[in-house]
Design an enzyme around this catalytic site. Structure first.
Site, PDB file in Angstrom:
ATOM      1  N   TYR A 286       0.854  -1.192   0.000  1.00 51.97           N
ATOM      2  CA  TYR A 286       0.000   0.000   0.000  1.00 51.97           C
ATOM      3  C   TYR A 286       0.886   1.237   0.000  1.00 51.97           C
ATOM      4  CZ  TYR A 286      -3.323   3.538   1.434  1.00 51.97           C
ATOM      5  OH  TYR A 286      -4.088   4.669   1.472  1.00 51.97           O
TER       6      TYR A 286
ATOM      7  N   GLU B 121      -3.154   7.492  -4.451  1.00 48.81           N
ATOM      8  CA  GLU B 121      -3.117   6.242  -3.701  1.00 48.81           C
ATOM      9  C   GLU B 121      -2.930   5.078  -4.669  1.00 48.81           C
ATOM     10  OE1 GLU B 121      -5.901   4.876  -0.121  1.00 48.81           O
ATOM     11  OE2 GLU B 121      -6.856   4.428  -2.027  1.00 48.81           O
TER      12      GLU B 121
END
Lengths: 289, 383, 383, 289
Positions: C97, C183
């Protein structure tokens, strides 16, 4: 006391696994300096002369209190490496690198100032308080503990002067190489202020050179604030006039760049003028040191 | 690297700064396409060119041809004229001054501006420094718009948007190309707006690695135009990347620091000697650089004696001695060689020197005295 | 502006971030060129798409055609699926992530990174927040290299140079395109290196004026794909650039501040009423915006009563009253209209309202009570 | 006293020649605020309601001591205008602009912090200390001098609450609009600290709203440091869940963004919770104000 460093200063060396870094780390440690850690990215977990090496300063900082960093990182990576020191909140950084681009120094000095890190250098042999802490590469045989503060733009010139002092039995409180310029983290004036405040320093030797206006600013400080005697040696009296920075150079520097103008300013400010290293111990003796 | 005028103007023009449409002329035949009246400007890397006759105004092709022929045969302050920038003559109502450099007092970039530019700027700096605007700004913010407005007002600029664009272009160039100086003098107010009539740019050699293409292109041009006639020693020094400045005397000098280099020059001169050069190896010198420095200094045929003065911290004396020996193995030194050695690893270094019959000095004053005497002796023998 | 996955990936790819080679499919016939196995991903501007069946793995063209047909007929969390991103299936060894946003605590850009990415990331944030690296950095310095090394080490990255390049590209995009979120989740470690398997980018609408071309292009695409089925009131609000959120109830609401808007929603709800919308005009509202806000809110046929609640500092009540009157002159309001008015220039504003027969309230609680009663009355009549 | 401003505060208005700037300048001056200068580039030499207008703050600063700047500059120029304020060394800047890009705010807030300028806003009505100094656009009729400090994200919400207070005879020490976010120069916590230290402030009203985590940080401060009573009203209890910032939003915000979580945190920290403006004066009376 001494300025900037003392016997309790814990030092981290950036670039400790390089030829210069590991060689100087041993000399520093052997002269009693508390070299607690080294950093070289990718070499974490190694040891250099028994000193633990980390990948990152943040990792070293978990295990050791770090008061100062001596950087042997080359000029191209000097800014990056300095950012790591500054971001780690370490209060003192000595930059030995020669040839750091001006724009990098502008950023580095500004970022350090914002975050409270004192930067010595670049292009400096570092600083040393003989017998207490060596955060630099000065040859040990020219050093001796004592009452004289030495500050210099040129590293080798400070060795010459310390050699003359030491051979005449006059020791040094701290020797600070502010670096070769044209930009400086710590100025002559800032170092003079520290020496003025240091009870262990009885007299100061200022080593300057042709170019710039820093010696004039130092002279102004000496005249206004200092009561300790200052002996000054300005080299480059015989140097050919260098190529100046166009009219802009003349505008910001005027005639102040010449050795003669610097000597005149320092003399007027009450400093004692030496013409060669060997005169300096004689002058200091006469001044009661 | 100090750029020639035409190079500086080309960089500025690429950033959108208005410059006169110029062409670079390298032979009299190239005046053909000029518009008249035209200004012919000798391209030399020094100031004071105007007073030295390096700028001519010409009104027709014949006059231009003659002027070009004349200029290409002259030297200006020692530099041969090998190219001429020809520009249409511009009607100037005011000459302003505008420059950007790092202010050594604040370590910040600084705009310097004056309503009176041109040749008088240094005079104004001396006589009426308050007329010169000096505005440092934060490198992290860049040029703030209030600074542009403030400088524009101080200079009574009519065309504020163009002035702002010029300043921004200068800052962009300064930052993105690692300049240490961007100077436009004069920045001319003309009936057609603001024009950079002359410009000086110095690029930071320390950052050359970030701009390899630009540096290569500029160096190539400069080499071609021949900044000056170099001695073999100077050419060698440039190849070897060693700091070397040719002087007038007979005493060759090599040091391992700039400060001690200057000190030793002072000491030699004050002892009655005349240095042949300044040569320092920098803090990262090793044996090979030492040997190369000897090669450079001894390439100067005027050298009658060589003083190598070393006091090393970062520089290791074992390496230096090794370098001296390496040079001597390649070729003998035919002039007196005085070595002063002190510092890191000096015992090893001194031992190495002694093995080849060199007794190093420890005292600098004495070493200087010896080298001065050696030259005097040589001169005495010859006379 | 929240980008669709395919838009975010295109921006990332333009900055050099590795993404799977995808094609955007809008009809079953377009599956022709796919390599199998392939992943089909419904393009909707909401998360939780996977759990809602919006992602399919297909192994041959027939299966792909059927899946596309199915997906194009569905809605995911209210959003109709109008396009599908088809990508070759990638072998994933680890899902990481990586995100960049402004940390509201320090007001600095911040890297968020975790060795465990994918769907589990929010679970990890709750259960083991210490496993998530949060590294703010100084906006004036940008991403320092030690931060890249530190994050890379925390994530046990093998290919540090690519990881650094991805982070730098994210920061470059963030800064140069005024993103508020970049992101990548998951950032996949695959046999072929790091790949951004899914990405979310939010651009700062407040900075749209600096990126007009980019915003125009993205908006055009989003319009085409239809973020959702809009009511006439919503379409009108978008045209009029008025903040308008459609709700389920019957009480239309217009306020001159977001805080009082939320307060009034709370008060209406707690008084037993059901708001039909949230609508605030912002601090720079003038008469025309007031009239337009009424147009927007009353375009919703469910509205049974309208409460305009104003308490102006920067907003001037004379202007607001003028706007209400202007709207009424254009067309009558057929539902009960309650105006609460207080603040700058209120005497002038109230006088204007009284001239058209509106008696403004001063007390907010009372105004809310009245509007709730008005709706109850209307319902009572009808029932 | 009062916080940030008082009767001696000398104010400069940026954008004073605009419609809003000149209108509000008159109201401010008429309510006794010392509006000493205005700045609009290109309008130097003009006057607005007798207030001199300058092209540059540096020109105004030669003639006037400037303690605070109220900026009516539009969002697109807000950063540029703020840099001028910060570079002029002015300690307090109120930014009314709505819609300043986040990246601009990031730079602005950082640069202000480095240089010691306190920034209130953006998207704020400003701040006012009734009867002393009005550095904002609050409607005068809702204001009354007194002992209650008010801080609010939303301008209009603070007017509602001040109206309720004033109508019940409870005055305000200072009313601070910290702005609508998502980035803030001055945080709730920072304002609470100032109120805690201000002897004239006896109680504080905190007005918050759904979204972000600032109220939780304020709650932590209230619990740890405050002994003055705090009444809190959090709006957005009925607001639909907004679109969040992807997973990143969840990671940095968790469940703290909801009104319920904020109310819970504040209640636990010892704050008194109001549900509507009209409850606030009742609660304050009960708390002895």
């Amino acid at each position: 006391m001494s300025i900037l460093i003392d016997q309790n200063t814990q030092v981290l060396i950036q670039g400790i696994t390089g030829t210069v870094g590991s060689f100087q780390a041993r000399i520093m440690r052997d002269s009693g300096t508390r070299v607690v850690a080294g950093v070289t990215p990718g070499k974490g977990g190694a040891e250099v002369h028994g000193i633990p090496v980390y990948d990152l300063i943040e990792e070293a900082a978990v295990r050791h209190r770090i008061d100062a960093v001596l950087s042997f990182v080359p000029a191209r990576s000097a800014l990056d490496a300095a950012l790591e020191v500054i971001d780690a909140g370490i209060p003192l950084l000595v930059l030995t690198a020669e040839g750091v681009p001006d724009q990098d120094m502008v950023k580095l000095v500004r970022y350090a100032a914002i975050n409270g890190t004192t930067v010595v250098g670049p292009d400096t042999p570092g600083l040393v308080s003989p017998g207490k802490c060596k955060l630099g590469v000065h040859p040990n045989r020219v050093l001796k503990p004592g009452p004289v503060g030495v500050l210099s733009k040129s590293g080798a010139l400070s060795y010459e002067v310390c050699k003359a002092l030491t051979e005449q039995g006059i020791g040094q409180s701290t020797i600070v190489g502010i670096g070769g310029g044209p930009l400086w983290g710590l100025s002559q004036q800032a170092v003079l202020r520290l020496f003025q405040q240091d009870p262990e320093t009885k007299a100061v030797v200022l080593l300057g050179e042709v170019g710039g206006t820093m010696e004039q600013e130092a002279a102004a400080y000496i005249e206004a604030e200092m009561d300790k005697p200052v002996v000054a040696l300005i080299v480059g009296r015989a140097a050919p006039a260098g190529s100046r920075m166009g009219h802009a150079g003349a505008i910001i520097e005027g005639e102040e760049g010449t050795a003669a103008s610097k000597i005149e300013a320092l003399r007027k400010a009450g400093a004692w003028i030496a013409h060669r290293p060997s005169e300096i111990p004689l002058l200091l003796r006469r001044l009661g040191v | 690297m100090r750029l020639f005028e035409f190079q500086a103007k080309r960089l500025l023009a690429e950033c959108g700064v208005p410059v006169p449409p110029g062409i670079l002329i390298r032979s009299p035949s190239e005046v053909a396409g000029l518009a008249f009246p035209a200004v012919l400007k000798a391209q030399v890397p020094v100031g004071g060119r105007g007073k030295a006759g390096g700028i001519r105004v010409v009104h027709h092709a014949d006059e231009a041809r003659m002027a070009v022929e004349e200029l290409l045969g002259t030297r200006i302050r020692g530099y041969p004229v090998r190219a001429i920038l020809a520009e249409p003559r511009v009607k100037v109502s005011r000459e302003l001054y505008l420059a950007l450099l790092v202010d050594p007092r604040t370590n910040r970039p600084m705009v310097i501006a004056s309503a009176a530019g041109g040749m008088e700027i240094e005079e104004i700096a001396r006589q009426a420094p308050e007329q010169i605007v000096r505005k440092p700004f934060d490198p992290f913010i860049g040029l703030p718009s209030h600074l542009i407005r403030s400088a524009g007002k101080a200079l009574a600029i009519q065309d504020a948007p163009t002035f702002g664009a010029i300043l921004e272009a200068m800052v962009g160039l300064f930052t993105s190309q690692d300049a240490t100086l961007v100077e436009i003098n004069p920045l001319a107010e003309t009936p057609d707006g603001l024009v950079a009539l002359d410009a000086k740019i110095v690029l930071d050699d320390k950052a050359a690695y970030r701009h390899t293409e630009l540096f290569a292109r500029l160096s190539e041009e400069q080499k071609e135009l021949g900044r000056t006639d170099k001695t073999p020693a100077e050419v060698l020094a440039e190849e070897r990347r060693i700091t070397y400045i040719l002087l007038e005397g007979e005493i060759g000098l090599i040091t391992d620091g700039a400060g001690t280099g200057m000190l030793t020059l002072d000491l030699i001169q004050e002892a009655g000697g005349r240095p042949a050069n300044f040569c320092e190896m920098g803090g990262l010198a090793n044996a090979e650089i030492m040997a190369q420095a000897m090669e450079v200094v001894l390439a100067n045929p005027r050298v009658k004696a060589l003083l190598i003065s070393l006091i090393g911290g970062l520089t290791r004396m074992d390496e230096m001695a090794e370098g001296i020996v390496r040079y001597l193995e390649r070729q003998p030194v035919t002039v007196p060689l005085i070595v002063r050695m002190c510092g890191t690893q000096e015992e090893v270094g001194k031992a190495t020197l002694r093995r080849v019959g060199i007794e190093p000095f420890d005292d600098l004053d004495e070493a200087v005295r010896r080298v001065v005497q050696a030259v005097e002796g040589a001169s005495a023998c010859r006379s």
